[in-house]
Design a protein around this motif. Structure first.
Motif, PDB file in Angstrom:
ATOM      1  N   PRO A   5      45.334 100.964  63.453  1.00 43.20           N
ATOM      2  CA  PRO A   5      46.158 100.066  64.245  1.00 43.20           C
ATOM      3  C   PRO A   5      46.293 100.573  65.682  1.00 43.20           C
ATOM      4  O   PRO A   5      45.994 101.729  65.968  1.00 43.20           O
ATOM      5  CB  PRO A   5      47.511 100.104  63.531  1.00 43.20           C
ATOM      6  N   ARG A  27      52.320  98.061  65.009  1.00 41.41           N
ATOM      7  CA  ARG A  27      51.765  96.744  64.672  1.00 41.41           C
ATOM      8  C   ARG A  27      50.531  96.880  63.789  1.00 41.41           C
ATOM      9  O   ARG A  27      49.675  97.723  64.020  1.00 41.41           O
ATOM     10  CB  ARG A  27      51.395  95.987  65.934  1.00 41.41           C
ATOM     11  N   GLN A  29      46.920  95.867  62.601  1.00 46.15           N
ATOM     12  CA  GLN A  29      45.791  95.468  63.429  1.00 46.15           C
ATOM     13  C   GLN A  29      45.511  93.975  63.294  1.00 46.15           C
ATOM     14  O   GLN A  29      45.091  93.326  64.229  1.00 46.15           O
ATOM     15  CB  GLN A  29      44.550  96.275  63.068  1.00 46.15           C
ATOM     16  N   SER A  30      45.781  93.425  62.156  1.00 50.34           N
ATOM     17  CA  SER A  30      45.559  92.008  61.900  1.00 50.34           C
ATOM     18  C   SER A  30      46.469  91.157  62.782  1.00 50.34           C
ATOM     19  O   SER A  30      47.618  91.495  63.021  1.00 50.34           O
ATOM     20  CB  SER A  30      45.853  91.710  60.424  1.00 50.34           C
ATOM     21  N   ARG A  31      45.961  90.022  63.238  1.00 49.29           N
ATOM     22  CA  ARG A  31      46.793  89.106  64.023  1.00 49.29           C
ATOM     23  C   ARG A  31      47.828  88.421  63.142  1.00 49.29           C
ATOM     24  O   ARG A  31      48.811  87.889  63.628  1.00 49.29           O
ATOM     25  CB  ARG A  31      45.926  88.049  64.701  1.00 49.29           C
ATOM     26  N   ASP A  32      47.594  88.425  61.862  1.00 51.87           N
ATOM     27  CA  ASP A  32      48.498  87.787  60.911  1.00 51.87           C
ATOM     28  C   ASP A  32      48.911  88.824  59.866  1.00 51.87           C
ATOM     29  O   ASP A  32      48.381  88.845  58.759  1.00 51.87           O
ATOM     30  CB  ASP A  32      47.796  86.595  60.251  1.00 51.87           C
ATOM     31  N   PRO A  33      49.883  89.704  60.214  1.00 50.90           N
ATOM     32  CA  PRO A  33      50.259  90.755  59.258  1.00 50.90           C
ATOM     33  C   PRO A  33      50.836  90.155  57.979  1.00 50.90           C
ATOM     34  O   PRO A  33      51.428  89.076  57.993  1.00 50.90           O
ATOM     35  CB  PRO A  33      51.317  91.570  60.005  1.00 50.90           C
ATOM     36  N   SER A  63      53.258  95.318  59.696  1.00 52.44           N
ATOM     37  CA  SER A  63      53.870  95.828  60.917  1.00 52.44           C
ATOM     38  C   SER A  63      55.173  96.523  60.545  1.00 52.44           C
ATOM     39  O   SER A  63      55.857  96.122  59.598  1.00 52.44           O
ATOM     40  CB  SER A  63      54.143  94.696  61.907  1.00 52.44           C
TER      41      SER A  63
END
Length: 103
Positions: A5, A27, A29-33, A63
């Motif tokens: 991340p 956070r 790394q995925s845009r949609d945690p 996150s």
């Protein structure tokens, strides 16, 4: 599968009574945690203690928010603006409320 991340983001937010609190957001790394986790520390334990756990969560798609309660670590200072000592009740009623709202 784990991913690396981004570095944590330093944040500052206020409790409902205006007391400034310091925290860090780790956070995913995925845009949609998958979810967001507020790490509510043990009594008088600074947020740095929980960094490895927060990184572990972020590496696995969650996150995470760590923070210092008033009077602890980066949210230091033994007295509120009105001069009274910090109380554990302040941590639970005010600081946790602010962290959950921020997270």
């Amino acid at each position: 599968m784990t991913t690396t991340p981004p570095p944590p983001e330093e944040i500052r937010f206020e409790a409902p009574d205006g007391r400034p609190l310091e925290g860090r957001i780790f956070r995913a790394q995925s845009r949609d945690p998958a979810a967001a986790v507020a790490v509510l520390g043990a009594m008088a334990v600074g947020q740095g203690f929980y960094e490895p756990f927060a990184r572990f969560l972020a590496e696995r798609g969650l996150s995470a928010l760590t923070f210092d309660y008033r009077g602890i670590g980066r949210s230091g200072g033994r007295h509120d603006g009105d001069g009274r000592e910090m109380r554990m009740l302040d941590w639970g009623r005010r600081d946790v409320e602010a962290a959950l709202a921020r997270g």
